[in-house]
Design a protein around this motif. Sequence first.
Motif, PDB file in Angstrom:
ATOM      1  N   VAL A  93       0.950  -1.227   0.105  1.00 13.57           N
ATOM      2  CA  VAL A  93       0.041  -0.084  -0.126  1.00 13.57           C
ATOM      3  C   VAL A  93       0.883   1.188   0.060  1.00 13.57           C
ATOM      4  CG1 VAL A  93      -1.705   1.339   1.269  1.00 13.57           C
ATOM      5  CG2 VAL A  93      -1.863  -1.144   1.174  1.00 13.57           C
ATOM      6  N   GLY A  94       1.956   1.182   0.789  1.00 20.50           N
ATOM      7  CA  GLY A  94       2.726   2.292   1.035  1.00 20.50           C
ATOM      8  C   GLY A  94       3.533   2.619  -0.381  1.00 20.50           C
ATOM      9  N   TYR A 131       0.835   4.124  -2.847  1.00 17.63           N
ATOM     10  CA  TYR A 131       0.679   5.342  -2.502  1.00 17.63           C
ATOM     11  C   TYR A 131       1.736   6.315  -2.676  1.00 17.63           C
ATOM     12  CZ  TYR A 131       0.588   9.082   0.853  1.00 17.63           C
ATOM     13  OH  TYR A 131       0.466  10.834   1.584  1.00 17.63           O
ATOM     14  N   ARG A 171       1.619   9.597  -5.285  1.00 27.09           N
ATOM     15  CA  ARG A 171       1.553  11.110  -4.915  1.00 27.09           C
ATOM     16  C   ARG A 171       2.660  11.752  -5.438  1.00 27.09           C
ATOM     17  NH1 ARG A 171       4.130  13.534  -0.680  1.00 27.09           N
ATOM     18  NH2 ARG A 171       2.849  14.881   0.578  1.00 27.09           N
ATOM     19  N   VAL A 178      -6.967   0.409  -0.807  1.00 25.43           N
ATOM     20  CA  VAL A 178      -6.666   1.310   0.234  1.00 25.43           C
ATOM     21  C   VAL A 178      -5.599   2.288  -0.081  1.00 25.43           C
ATOM     22  CG1 VAL A 178      -5.395   0.975   2.374  1.00 25.43           C
ATOM     23  CG2 VAL A 178      -6.913  -0.829   1.734  1.00 25.43           C
ATOM     24  N   ALA A 179      -4.861   2.364  -1.134  1.00 21.57           N
ATOM     25  CA  ALA A 179      -3.997   3.365  -1.509  1.00 21.57           C
ATOM     26  C   ALA A 179      -4.563   4.394  -2.150  1.00 21.57           C
ATOM     27  CB  ALA A 179      -2.861   2.777  -2.457  1.00 21.57           C
ATOM     28  N   ASP A 197      -7.700   5.188  -1.480  1.00 17.69           N
ATOM     29  CA  ASP A 197      -8.743   5.732  -0.309  1.00 17.69           C
ATOM     30  C   ASP A 197      -7.696   6.783   0.398  1.00 17.69           C
ATOM     31  OD1 ASP A 197     -10.733   4.238  -1.159  1.00 17.69           O
ATOM     32  OD2 ASP A 197     -10.756   2.750   0.273  1.00 17.69           O
ATOM     33  N   ARG A 198      -6.540   6.239   0.574  1.00 16.67           N
ATOM     34  CA  ARG A 198      -5.566   7.294   1.165  1.00 16.67           C
ATOM     35  C   ARG A 198      -5.275   8.736   0.576  1.00 16.67           C
ATOM     36  NH1 ARG A 198       0.326   5.266   3.501  1.00 16.67           N
ATOM     37  NH2 ARG A 198       1.031   7.341   4.242  1.00 16.67           N
ATOM     38  N   LEU A 199      -5.200   8.399  -0.680  1.00 16.69           N
ATOM     39  CA  LEU A 199      -4.655   9.566  -1.513  1.00 16.69           C
ATOM     40  C   LEU A 199      -6.081  10.365  -1.968  1.00 16.69           C
ATOM     41  CD1 LEU A 199      -2.646   7.464  -4.382  1.00 16.69           C
ATOM     42  CD2 LEU A 199      -1.922   9.439  -2.769  1.00 16.69           C
ATOM     43  N   ALA A 251      -8.164  10.797   0.614  1.00 12.83           N
ATOM     44  CA  ALA A 251      -8.536  11.301   1.895  1.00 12.83           C
ATOM     45  C   ALA A 251      -7.610  12.601   2.057  1.00 12.83           C
ATOM     46  CB  ALA A 251      -8.313  10.464   3.176  1.00 12.83           C
ATOM     47  N   GLU A 252      -6.506  12.420   1.280  1.00 16.61           N
ATOM     48  CA  GLU A 252      -5.485  13.652   1.562  1.00 16.61           C
ATOM     49  C   GLU A 252      -5.763  14.712   0.267  1.00 16.61           C
ATOM     50  OE1 GLU A 252      -1.495  12.136   1.553  1.00 16.61           O
ATOM     51  OE2 GLU A 252      -1.870  10.782   3.230  1.00 16.61           O
TER      52      GLU A 252
END
Length: 469
Positions: free
Chosen positions: A14-15, A18, A22, A55-56, A58-60, A62-63
Amino acid sequence: MELHVSLVGRRDLVGQIYGQLRAAILDGRLRAGEALPPTRELARRLAISRNTVGVAYDRLAAEGFLTSRVGAGTFVRETGSAARGAPASSPLRPRKVWDDVSAWPGRMPKIRWDFRAGLPDVTLFPYEPWRRIVAGLLRPSGLAEPASAGDPAGLPALREAIARHVGVSRSVRASGHDIVVTAGIQQALDLIVRVLLEPGDVVAVEDPGYPPVRMLLTAAGMRVRGVPVDAEGLRVDALPGDARAVYVTPSHQFPLGMPMSLPRRRALLDWARRRDVVIVEDDYDTEYRYGGRPVEPLQSLDEDGRVLYTGTFSKIMRPVLRLGFLVAPPSLHRAFRMARYVTSWHAELPAQAALARFIDEGLLARHIRRSRREYRARHERVAELVEGPLGDRLALVPSEAGLHLSATLTGGTDDAAVAAKALGAGIGLFALSEFAVSGPSAPGLVFGYGAVTPPEIDAGMRRLRTVLG
């Protein structure tokens, strides 16, 4: 765009996804509004679970980097970031020779009257027949011989067509086997340097002459020597004794415009034979001859096979069509093929195939006949105005060919200053001093008439009269 994500190992997938996405968004490689691959597709390409990709994403989101629209997909949001370039610092440095090489000619903004040499009138080009040919070739069956793409010398059909064309229009002795298709004169010269010359060799060029040729030779490590020209062309008696090659424009000397006389051409061939020197003949616009006897190329007079003949289609068609050719003797066929292979395997094949058909259908010959009539009228008008209203300041250099005329300035006037002042008045033209090789030349101006219409020729010359005072 094609999204590239690479994974290193299996830890923190995931990291990794992401971080790479990013960085691509912040760098500007992924622009606002661009769609990302669906999570299922990206998971399949990376051979990981769809949930990991989700998940990756969704994290992006959210930011604030991504936004999703139901039924449409996932898209990049506006971040205001500019694209990131290469690292600002590097230990790598170019060879010193590149410090002195600059683009020629310089930019000429806000030109109203374009008298720059070497530019054809693109409105004369027969676009509809060309478009028809290109459209036909871009169909699946258009290029029916895929194996021919492997020949570095170019498509056989084009090489045969060029051989026929130059044989009829220029009296060049060549078969298709002798032709190497190039991206223009400069690539042909680059191949010649690679095949026949060594760094440090002396190459003689005409003075004045074509600046990009000198730049190329210098960048390749050659020692360039300027040789003066007179009313008969290159002065053979002034050639350096240690020259390994001579570059000439005998049919229409660039930029002055005179042809090399027959005695001078024979003298050059004899000199090259006695000293075992290669001659590079640049015949860049011989189709446009408006008077006098046709000029026989050096290549057709050469009995020893030491003349390498080059030509281009940019002057008779369009400059953006980067196609030219080199005619070489059989002893050099393999070497030139290999030099073409290792530097640029082949030019754009659809353009090569289109030009072959354009020639074979008689369209090129028809275009030359039509444009020659137009350019003859412009040639005569420029000559008339230079010798008439401008005759007290300019002396015309006799010429009966090409897309430009040159004239010397009387009274030792600074031609670069005149050209700069003319540019300020909206007139784009070259000073003769721009073409000097070894030192100061006779001051003068070069008048191209390919890119300026007849009515504008008169208006531009009237404006130049006020510039000259």
